[in-house]
Design an enzyme around this catalytic site. Sequence first.
Site, short mmCIF file in Angstrom:
data_model
loop_
_atom_site.label_atom_id
_atom_site.label_comp_id
_atom_site.label_asym_id
_atom_site.label_seq_id
_atom_site.Cartn_x
_atom_site.Cartn_y
_atom_site.Cartn_z
N SER A 175 0.83 -1.19 0.00
CA SER A 175 0.00 0.00 0.00
C SER A 175 0.88 1.26 0.00
O SER A 175 1.71 1.41 -0.88
CB SER A 175 -0.97 -0.03 1.18
OG SER A 175 -1.99 0.93 1.02
N ASP A 213 -8.00 -3.40 -7.53
CA ASP A 213 -7.50 -3.13 -6.19
C ASP A 213 -8.65 -2.60 -5.32
O ASP A 213 -9.22 -1.54 -5.59
CB ASP A 213 -6.37 -2.10 -6.27
CG ASP A 213 -5.71 -1.82 -4.95
OD1 ASP A 213 -6.42 -1.36 -4.03
OD2 ASP A 213 -4.50 -2.05 -4.83
N HIS A 265 -6.54 -6.12 -1.58
CA HIS A 265 -5.50 -5.10 -1.44
C HIS A 265 -4.48 -5.64 -0.46
O HIS A 265 -4.81 -5.92 0.69
CB HIS A 265 -6.11 -3.79 -0.93
CG HIS A 265 -5.14 -2.66 -0.77
ND1 HIS A 265 -4.58 -2.00 -1.84
CD2 HIS A 265 -4.64 -2.06 0.34
CE1 HIS A 265 -3.79 -1.03 -1.40
NE2 HIS A 265 -3.80 -1.06 -0.08
#
Length: 386
Positions: free
Chosen positions: A173, A269, A335
């Site tokens: 991330s 995502d 994610h």
Amino acid sequence: MSLLIFLLVVIKTEGFHSINEVPNPINITFIDSAVSKGAVCLDGSPPAYHFDQGFGDGIDNWLVYLEGGGWCETESECKARALSTYGSSFRKPKVYYFNGVLSKNQMINPEFYNWNRVFVRYCDGSSFAGNVEAVNPATNLYYRGARIFKVVMEDLLEKGMKYASNAILTGCSAGGLATILNCDRFRALVPSANRVKCISDSGYFIHAKDVPGVKRREKRFAGVVRLHELSNFLPSSCTSKRNPSLCLFPEYLVKDMETPLFLLNSLYDSWQITYNLKPHHGDEHGWKKCTKDTKLCSPGQLKTIRDFRMDFLKSLQEIGNSSCTGMFINSCYLHCYTYSTERWNCAAGLGNTTIAQAIGDWYFDRDSFKGIDTMHDVPQECTQCL
């Protein structure tokens, strides 16, 4: 970008480990000497990391993982973060459970299980990139992400990383974006290593110029660049061609990177779809229902998601076909993959090759893996990876 959004995303995975893996708790290390250098978290606390020493034939190999957790683009957001685990090392858990790519279980992590493995705590709100000298006495906040990265790396070099034979920088991330931003710097720290590469997990945040909300996405990164004064940090190969605020979007950075990079991401995502495509006005409640269960999306909402996918594919095509750039791009509505043991060992929609196998083959030059799922035009649940 609210702090709560990022906390909800990251808390789900904090300390998470598979029931099939023996818990491996690693104590936190604070770099107290960094305070005098001004290399501190938003609240002025020292940088911190968790370190599990390598063994056997992995004793001279290093894997450094950068924690994620979003960004703060305004002083008020950063002030809120400073009171949370994402702005203060003193609020971090004192132990962290190593899993996935950090696991010391050879069955789960056969390529890197006995390496020196480091989990670097994130507390600056700029993807380890800010370096603002002045401190506003009204807020008493420090924007020093680049300094944090520097002192952590210096500490690890003294612990033996300067003798590394092989090294990896990775993260998920905002940590995946930090990996891209700091990858070439990391390589320069270990010039005598045989092999240095980077893995960005779910850090390929796309501009998506043809998808609704583009001005809001641009404004968010522009706020991060302005507040943390990133213009001098970002590569001139990008800032000389476009507004620096656009140079946090990886599609404008990757082509000019010198260090081999692996992109691990989904065309759907779940974080980007949920928050970056969220309607600014209108049916926000309907969008929330859609992103919680994509089978409930309306035809218009599905079109927005499909348009996002098409822009994602287009941005990957524009990177080029360098043999140094590996890819595992699936269609899972997920994610982050690397710190979950289940996801790390999941094929995730690209044949029978797991993420761990693909990255291992790419890293050790057994296969210049480039897998992109172009078959699915709707998000896949990938329940086998959960």
